[in-house]
Design an enzyme around this catalytic site. Structure first.
Site, mmCIF file in Angstrom:
data_model
loop_
_atom_site.group_PDB
_atom_site.id
_atom_site.type_symbol
_atom_site.label_atom_id
_atom_site.label_comp_id
_atom_site.label_asym_id
_atom_site.label_seq_id
_atom_site.Cartn_x
_atom_site.Cartn_y
_atom_site.Cartn_z
ATOM 1 N N HIS A 127 0.798 -1.240 -0.058
ATOM 2 C CA HIS A 127 -0.135 0.043 0.137
ATOM 3 C C HIS A 127 0.919 1.303 0.040
ATOM 4 O O HIS A 127 0.436 2.156 0.313
ATOM 5 C CB HIS A 127 -1.014 -0.057 1.078
ATOM 6 C CG HIS A 127 -1.800 -1.164 1.063
ATOM 7 N ND1 HIS A 127 -2.440 -1.654 2.123
ATOM 8 C CD2 HIS A 127 -2.524 -1.856 0.201
ATOM 9 C CE1 HIS A 127 -3.342 -2.455 2.084
ATOM 10 N NE2 HIS A 127 -3.279 -2.630 0.742
ATOM 11 N N THR A 257 -2.885 -9.544 10.614
ATOM 12 C CA THR A 257 -3.799 -9.398 9.716
ATOM 13 C C THR A 257 -4.935 -10.344 9.355
ATOM 14 O O THR A 257 -4.586 -11.491 9.850
ATOM 15 C CB THR A 257 -3.166 -9.094 8.293
ATOM 16 O OG1 THR A 257 -4.040 -8.881 7.031
ATOM 17 C CG2 THR A 257 -2.425 -10.444 7.844
ATOM 18 N N MET A 283 -4.207 -11.560 17.416
ATOM 19 C CA MET A 283 -4.871 -11.505 18.972
ATOM 20 C C MET A 283 -6.349 -12.383 18.834
ATOM 21 O O MET A 283 -6.713 -12.482 19.930
ATOM 22 C CB MET A 283 -5.221 -9.872 19.032
ATOM 23 C CG MET A 283 -3.937 -9.101 19.136
ATOM 24 S SD MET A 283 -2.968 -9.681 20.892
ATOM 25 C CE MET A 283 -3.995 -9.031 22.150
#
Length: 319
Positions: A127, A257, A283
């Site tokens: 990006h 991600t 997480m």
């Protein structure tokens, strides 16, 4: 000593497999930067939450209000520079130095991987980067990378009352940056309470005081990030595809991600098709991408800044 967050059997089996790996790819998302305390897309303190992404991150927005767009990106640059690379960034950089067949594909624009001295030839920015600037003139090809000047020009200095780094641990705005604010509200990823009631007043800046191209002297510089409506960098995509297709892939590390946004998400399936085993660090166990976990995959739940160095320690040592 193994981290208490990592099951010993999983750590042992991963470490044994890693020692035999040659061709490895890492896919990075916002979760690795969260370990550095970096605010997510709409920023700490709600400063930019009342703006639609289309107000700030499109070519049309820049054409209409370059001062607003530059103030937003100057804020993001400033906050990224206040954050520091964490142990996961340094661990991946060390793995790259030890293994020239290891590449990293990052969706992050925050410059933390370069600041951890990750070898540039093995680091691909999907990006773009906040710290790349390029000329907007059609006739000019000027660009420069890794410009960590803050501010770029005096007019973009961040006011003293700018909120400090204090992102919420349950802030989902970074994960839905590719959606408009209204879409994110409708989908439930962001709550009304998370959004400022009023827009913070910003000064109107003339184009004369914004960053200009030092080569052509006429064009405005713009941030070297991929805006909504723009294509991802074909050179980067081609380089990664060429590497992926060159030979068998041993391992893909999916770090911080959700792997749900394409084309980034597609690299997990591409790597699998080339023979790779998958190791996910996240997480949230439910946030492992469209293909989910499969037999033979590893899932390590917790803070990337703690877990990644532990996973790689058998190959790179302590970082």
């Amino acid at each position: 000593m193994a981290s208490s967050a990592i099951p010993a059997a999983d750590l042992r089996s991963f470490a044994e497999y890693l020692k035999g790996c040659k061709r490895i790819i890492a896919l990075l998302g916002a979760g690795i930067s969260a370990s550095s305390g970096l605010p997510t897309f709409r920023g700490a303190g709600g400063l930019w939450r009342s703006y639609e992404a289309t107000d700030l991150a499109t070519p049309e927005a820049f054409d209409a209000n370059p001062d607003l767009v530059w103030q937003f990106y100057s804020y993001r640059r400033h906050m990224a520079l206040k954050a520091q690379p964490n142990r996961a960034h340094y661990a991946l950089a060390e793995l790259a130095r030890r293994n020239t067949d290891f590449i990293t594909l990052t969706q992050n624009v925050d410059g933390l991987s370069p600041r951890a001295n990750h070898p540039s030839k093995q680091l691909h920015h999907l990006h773009g980067s906040l710290f790349t600037v390029k000329c907007t003139s059609f006739y000019c090809t000027y660009s420069r990378e890794n410009d960590f000047t803050d501010p770029l020009v005096p007019a973009l200095a961040i006011p003293d009352n700018t909120p400090e780094l204090n992102p919420s641990t349950d802030d989902k705005t970074g994960e839905v940056a590719s959606r408009s604010l209204s879409q994110a509200l409708k989908g439930g990823e962001i709550k009304e309470a998370d959004i400022s009631d009023e827009r913070v007043p910003l000064p109107a800046l003339s184009t004369d005081v914004l960053p200009h191209c030092p080569k052509c002297k006429e064009g405005l510089l713009r941030p070297g990030v991929v805006w909504f409506g723009e294509s991802l960098p074909s050179k980067t995509l081609n380089q990664v595809d060429k590497w992926m297709n060159a030979a068998f892939v041993d391992l893909i590390l999916v770090i911080g991600t959700s792997s749900k946004v394409y084309p980034a998400a597609g690299y997990v399936d591409k790597a699998r098709a080339r023979g790779a085993r998958v190791a996910v660090v996240n997480m949230d166990r439910n946030d492992v991408g469209s293909s989910g976990l499969q037999p033979g995959d590893w899932f390590f739940q917790g803070d990337a800044g703690t877990i990644v160095p532990e996973l790689l320690k058998g190959v790179i040592g302590e970082v």
